[in-house]
Design an enzyme around this catalytic site. Sequence first.
Site, PDB file in Angstrom:
ATOM      1  N   GLU A  86      13.249   0.520  -7.479  1.00 26.68           N
ATOM      2  CA  GLU A  86      14.375   1.320  -7.027  1.00 26.68           C
ATOM      3  C   GLU A  86      15.385   0.299  -6.537  1.00 26.68           C
ATOM      4  OE1 GLU A  86      14.995   4.551  -7.142  1.00 26.68           O
ATOM      5  OE2 GLU A  86      13.062   5.042  -8.055  1.00 26.68           O
ATOM      6  N   THR A 132      16.015 -10.332  -4.831  1.00 25.20           N
ATOM      7  CA  THR A 132      17.438 -10.209  -4.509  1.00 25.20           C
ATOM      8  C   THR A 132      17.815 -11.092  -3.323  1.00 25.20           C
ATOM      9  OG1 THR A 132      19.055  -8.644  -3.627  1.00 25.20           O
ATOM     10  CG2 THR A 132      16.772  -8.159  -3.149  1.00 25.20           C
ATOM     11  N   ASP A 133      19.106 -11.429  -3.233  1.00 25.01           N
ATOM     12  CA  ASP A 133      19.586 -12.170  -2.053  1.00 25.01           C
ATOM     13  C   ASP A 133      19.586 -11.292  -0.797  1.00 25.01           C
ATOM     14  OD1 ASP A 133      21.740 -10.521  -2.694  1.00 25.01           O
ATOM     15  OD2 ASP A 133      23.210 -12.135  -2.862  1.00 25.01           O
ATOM     16  N   LYS A 161      12.167  -4.989  -0.873  1.00 26.53           N
ATOM     17  CA  LYS A 161      12.138  -6.156  -1.764  1.00 26.53           C
ATOM     18  C   LYS A 161      11.530  -7.369  -1.042  1.00 26.53           C
ATOM     19  CE  LYS A 161      13.552  -6.575  -5.411  1.00 26.53           C
ATOM     20  NZ  LYS A 161      12.895  -6.384  -6.733  1.00 26.53           N
ATOM     21  N   ARG A 221      30.716  -9.966  -1.578  1.00 23.04           N
ATOM     22  CA  ARG A 221      29.561 -10.126  -2.470  1.00 23.04           C
ATOM     23  C   ARG A 221      29.843 -11.287  -3.428  1.00 23.04           C
ATOM     24  NH1 ARG A 221      27.916  -7.469   1.006  1.00 23.04           N
ATOM     25  NH2 ARG A 221      26.800  -5.481   0.996  1.00 23.04           N
TER      26      ARG A 221
HETATM   27  P1  NAD Z   1      17.904  -0.579 -12.304  1.00 19.65           P
HETATM   28  O1  NAD Z   1      17.827   0.443 -11.219  1.00 19.65           O
HETATM   29  O2  NAD Z   1      19.061  -0.553 -13.238  1.00 19.65           O
HETATM   30  O3  NAD Z   1      16.581  -0.521 -13.195  1.00 19.65           O
HETATM   31  C1  NAD Z   1      15.320  -0.364 -12.643  1.00 19.65           C
HETATM   32  C2  NAD Z   1      14.361   0.009 -13.780  1.00 19.65           C
HETATM   33  O4  NAD Z   1      13.062   0.152 -13.207  1.00 19.65           O
HETATM   34  C3  NAD Z   1      14.701   1.337 -14.463  1.00 19.65           C
HETATM   35  O5  NAD Z   1      14.633   1.197 -15.856  1.00 19.65           O
HETATM   36  C4  NAD Z   1      13.623   2.289 -13.956  1.00 19.65           C
HETATM   37  O6  NAD Z   1      13.301   3.310 -14.885  1.00 19.65           O
HETATM   38  C5  NAD Z   1      12.465   1.333 -13.732  1.00 19.65           C
HETATM   39  N1  NAD Z   1      11.520   1.855 -12.716  1.00 19.65           N
HETATM   40  C6  NAD Z   1      11.820   2.368 -11.504  1.00 19.65           C
HETATM   41  N2  NAD Z   1      10.706   2.791 -10.889  1.00 19.65           N
HETATM   42  C7  NAD Z   1       9.673   2.526 -11.724  1.00 19.65           C
HETATM   43  C8  NAD Z   1       8.254   2.726 -11.652  1.00 19.65           C
HETATM   44  N3  NAD Z   1       7.700   3.305 -10.586  1.00 19.65           N
HETATM   45  N4  NAD Z   1       7.497   2.315 -12.679  1.00 19.65           N
HETATM   46  C9  NAD Z   1       8.057   1.730 -13.771  1.00 19.65           C
HETATM   47  N5  NAD Z   1       9.389   1.547 -13.912  1.00 19.65           N
HETATM   48  C10 NAD Z   1      10.184   1.936 -12.896  1.00 19.65           C
HETATM   49  O7  NAD Z   1      17.794  -1.974 -11.555  1.00 19.65           O
HETATM   50  P2  NAD Z   1      18.498  -3.368 -11.875  1.00 19.65           P
HETATM   51  O8  NAD Z   1      19.812  -3.408 -11.201  1.00 19.65           O
HETATM   52  O9  NAD Z   1      18.393  -3.645 -13.315  1.00 19.65           O
HETATM   53  O10 NAD Z   1      17.530  -4.344 -11.061  1.00 19.65           O
HETATM   54  C11 NAD Z   1      16.346  -4.852 -11.685  1.00 19.65           C
HETATM   55  C12 NAD Z   1      15.623  -5.741 -10.684  1.00 19.65           C
HETATM   56  O11 NAD Z   1      16.460  -6.815 -10.283  1.00 19.65           O
HETATM   57  C13 NAD Z   1      15.226  -5.020  -9.409  1.00 19.65           C
HETATM   58  O12 NAD Z   1      13.980  -5.494  -8.993  1.00 19.65           O
HETATM   59  C14 NAD Z   1      16.306  -5.415  -8.407  1.00 19.65           C
HETATM   60  O13 NAD Z   1      15.813  -5.391  -7.087  1.00 19.65           O
HETATM   61  C15 NAD Z   1      16.602  -6.830  -8.869  1.00 19.65           C
HETATM   62  N6  NAD Z   1      17.964  -7.316  -8.586  1.00 19.65           N
HETATM   63  C16 NAD Z   1      19.061  -6.567  -8.939  1.00 19.65           C
HETATM   64  C17 NAD Z   1      20.345  -7.078  -8.730  1.00 19.65           C
HETATM   65  C18 NAD Z   1      21.574  -6.311  -9.121  1.00 19.65           C
HETATM   66  O14 NAD Z   1      22.685  -6.743  -8.813  1.00 19.65           O
HETATM   67  N7  NAD Z   1      21.462  -5.188  -9.823  1.00 19.65           N
HETATM   68  C19 NAD Z   1      20.499  -8.337  -8.140  1.00 19.65           C
HETATM   69  C20 NAD Z   1      19.351  -9.058  -7.773  1.00 19.65           C
HETATM   70  C21 NAD Z   1      18.090  -8.550  -8.011  1.00 19.65           C
HETATM   71  O1  DAU Z   2      22.942  -8.581  -3.819  1.00 18.73           O
HETATM   72  C1  DAU Z   2      22.103  -8.117  -4.817  1.00 18.73           C
HETATM   73  C2  DAU Z   2      22.062  -6.603  -4.774  1.00 18.73           C
HETATM   74  O2  DAU Z   2      23.315  -6.148  -5.280  1.00 18.73           O
HETATM   75  C3  DAU Z   2      20.916  -6.003  -5.570  1.00 18.73           C
HETATM   76  O3  DAU Z   2      19.702  -6.394  -5.004  1.00 18.73           O
HETATM   77  C4  DAU Z   2      21.010  -4.474  -5.586  1.00 18.73           C
HETATM   78  O4  DAU Z   2      20.001  -3.936  -6.421  1.00 18.73           O
HETATM   79  C5  DAU Z   2      22.371  -4.089  -6.146  1.00 18.73           C
HETATM   80  O5  DAU Z   2      22.513  -2.689  -6.105  1.00 18.73           O
HETATM   81  C6  DAU Z   2      23.494  -4.760  -5.346  1.00 18.73           C
HETATM   82  O6  DAU Z   2      23.563  -4.210  -3.999  1.00 18.73           O
HETATM   83  P1  DAU Z   2      24.956  -3.887  -3.273  1.00 18.73           P
HETATM   84  O7  DAU Z   2      24.716  -2.883  -2.238  1.00 18.73           O
HETATM   85  O8  DAU Z   2      25.656  -5.143  -2.903  1.00 18.73           O
HETATM   86  O9  DAU Z   2      25.762  -3.261  -4.552  1.00 18.73           O
HETATM   87  P2  DAU Z   2      26.725  -1.993  -4.672  1.00 18.73           P
HETATM   88  O10 DAU Z   2      27.362  -2.064  -6.022  1.00 18.73           O
HETATM   89  O11 DAU Z   2      26.048  -0.730  -4.266  1.00 18.73           O
HETATM   90  O12 DAU Z   2      27.836  -2.310  -3.578  1.00 18.73           O
HETATM   91  C7  DAU Z   2      28.625  -3.493  -3.646  1.00 18.73           C
HETATM   92  C8  DAU Z   2      29.547  -3.497  -2.435  1.00 18.73           C
HETATM   93  O13 DAU Z   2      30.510  -2.439  -2.590  1.00 18.73           O
HETATM   94  C9  DAU Z   2      28.841  -3.192  -1.115  1.00 18.73           C
HETATM   95  O14 DAU Z   2      29.466  -3.930  -0.081  1.00 18.73           O
HETATM   96  C10 DAU Z   2      29.074  -1.700  -0.890  1.00 18.73           C
HETATM   97  C11 DAU Z   2      30.433  -1.483  -1.523  1.00 18.73           C
HETATM   98  N1  DAU Z   2      30.670  -0.140  -2.132  1.00 18.73           N
HETATM   99  C12 DAU Z   2      29.737   0.349  -2.988  1.00 18.73           C
HETATM  100  C13 DAU Z   2      29.912   1.578  -3.580  1.00 18.73           C
HETATM  101  C14 DAU Z   2      28.882   2.154  -4.521  1.00 18.73           C
HETATM  102  C15 DAU Z   2      31.832   0.546  -1.849  1.00 18.73           C
HETATM  103  O15 DAU Z   2      32.701   0.058  -1.079  1.00 18.73           O
HETATM  104  N2  DAU Z   2      32.007   1.772  -2.439  1.00 18.73           N
HETATM  105  C16 DAU Z   2      31.097   2.326  -3.280  1.00 18.73           C
HETATM  106  O16 DAU Z   2      31.310   3.467  -3.758  1.00 18.73           O
END
Ligand code: NAD
Ligand code: DAU
Length: 349
Positions: A86, A132-133, A161, A221
């Site tokens: 998640e 994640t950071d 995480k 960010r």
């Molecule tokens: P995402 O939410 O887009 O994708 C998550 C995937 O995991 C989905 O395909 C979902 O169906 C699957 N999943 C969720 N629960 C599950 C379960 N119980 N069993 C099997 N599959 C399940 O996430 P993302 O943004 O692609 O992030 C992927 C990974 O990278 C995560 O671990 C997240 O913490 C990490 N991460 C994300 C970011 C970012 O900026 N998005 C940055 C750093 C690290």
């Molecule tokens: O830093 C890595 C993380 O980055 C990952 O581990 C997470 O999975 C990923 O979702 C992301 O987290 P953030 O909370 O930083 O991302 P988000 O896009 O939700 O938000 C980015 C910034 O923008 C944060 O400061 C909140 C702000 N924001 C977000 C939304 C959705 C807004 O101001 N308005 C918004 O509607």
Amino acid sequence: MSKKILITGGAGFIGSHVVRLFVNKYPSYHIFNLDALTYAGNLENIKDIAEATNYTFIKGDINDVNFLNTLFDEHKFDGVIHLAAESHVDRSIKNPNIFIETNVIGTANLLSAFKDACQSDFKNKLFYNISTDEVYGSLGKTGLFTEETPYDPQSPYAASKAASDHMVRAFGNTFQLPFIISNCSNNYGANHFPEKLIPLCIHNIKKNKSLPVYGDGQYTRDWLFVEDHANAIDLIFHEGKVGETYNIGGCNEWTNLDLVHLLCELMDEKLDREKGHSAKLITFVKDRAGHDRRYAIDASKLMNELGWRPSVSFEEGLVKTINWYFTNEKWLTNVTSGSYKDYYKNMYH
Ligand code: NAD
Ligand code: DAU
């Protein structure tokens, strides 16, 4: 060398880029993509490689212990790259428990299944946890997160995480299970679910809807193009040192407000709108609870030891991303219909 690799969460945003890279780059590997297809998982993200002979999709839940044990016993994977999670902070504020189930217990389930299937013979095996950071907490105006920064997670997502990383290290210490962890900053790019800031703004600007900026918009960010994250994962999986942690980041800090302004400019150009049109949609809304002020990564270990570099500038990456959302309107329409509407109403009204 032929390998069987399990990638979890490969139907999600980052996972889909990792799966595509591995399937195309390593024809001698067999890539198994395990994903539960939650609201964030979408097979459309990887439809281009669905028929590849070195690829198998498995629908399954990392919370299902019996299913995992059978899967690991059957395939005896050489490596696991664990992305399933998640991932949205705002959802973790509304419902922390699912984050504990999937991110903490789900990771522990995978570790146990991997350990048991290896039967203590870990030669050439690797469990790679994608983290994640956010585990490091929040920075003040200066400083960067290094691999030595103590964990200080502030949201239920970040705490889950952090617990997942601790569990991986504990299996390494207790059972000698070979692991690597990487902690990455904010990703952006194709297939990003529009609950996150950048795709949400792209979608709303297209529709002339308001752009919700939390609090004063001065939260910062460090943004990285998703394909550069996938390349880093490939490099770390193949050349990283077992037992080590690597920080991955873009050296690319933006306040949310400046970022939304930049998106507005790029989108006005793309849509042939008058300059300044989309910026009028910016609306300051109630802040996120416990909002982390600033994240910024020191990626010098990864750069110096493994030679990784981001490949695109932020503006290039954003233009590519915007173009992707324009040529994939159907994808955006599909994911923003149905339950997304309820989510959006609940979050923003
Ligand atoms: P995402 O939410 O887009 O994708 C998550 C995937 O995991 C989905 O395909 C979902 O169906 C699957 N999943 C969720 N629960 C599950 C379960 N119980 N069993 C099997 N599959 C399940 O996430 P993302 O943004 O692609 O992030 C992927 C990974 O990278 C995560 O671990 C997240 O913490 C990490 N991460 C994300 C970011 C970012 O900026 N998005 C940055 C750093 C690290
Ligand atoms: O830093 C890595 C993380 O980055 C990952 O581990 C997470 O999975 C990923 O979702 C992301 O987290 P953030 O909370 O930083 O991302 P988000 O896009 O939700 O938000 C980015 C910034 O923008 C944060 O400061 C909140 C702000 N924001 C977000 C939304 C959705 C807004 O101001 N308005 C918004 O509607």
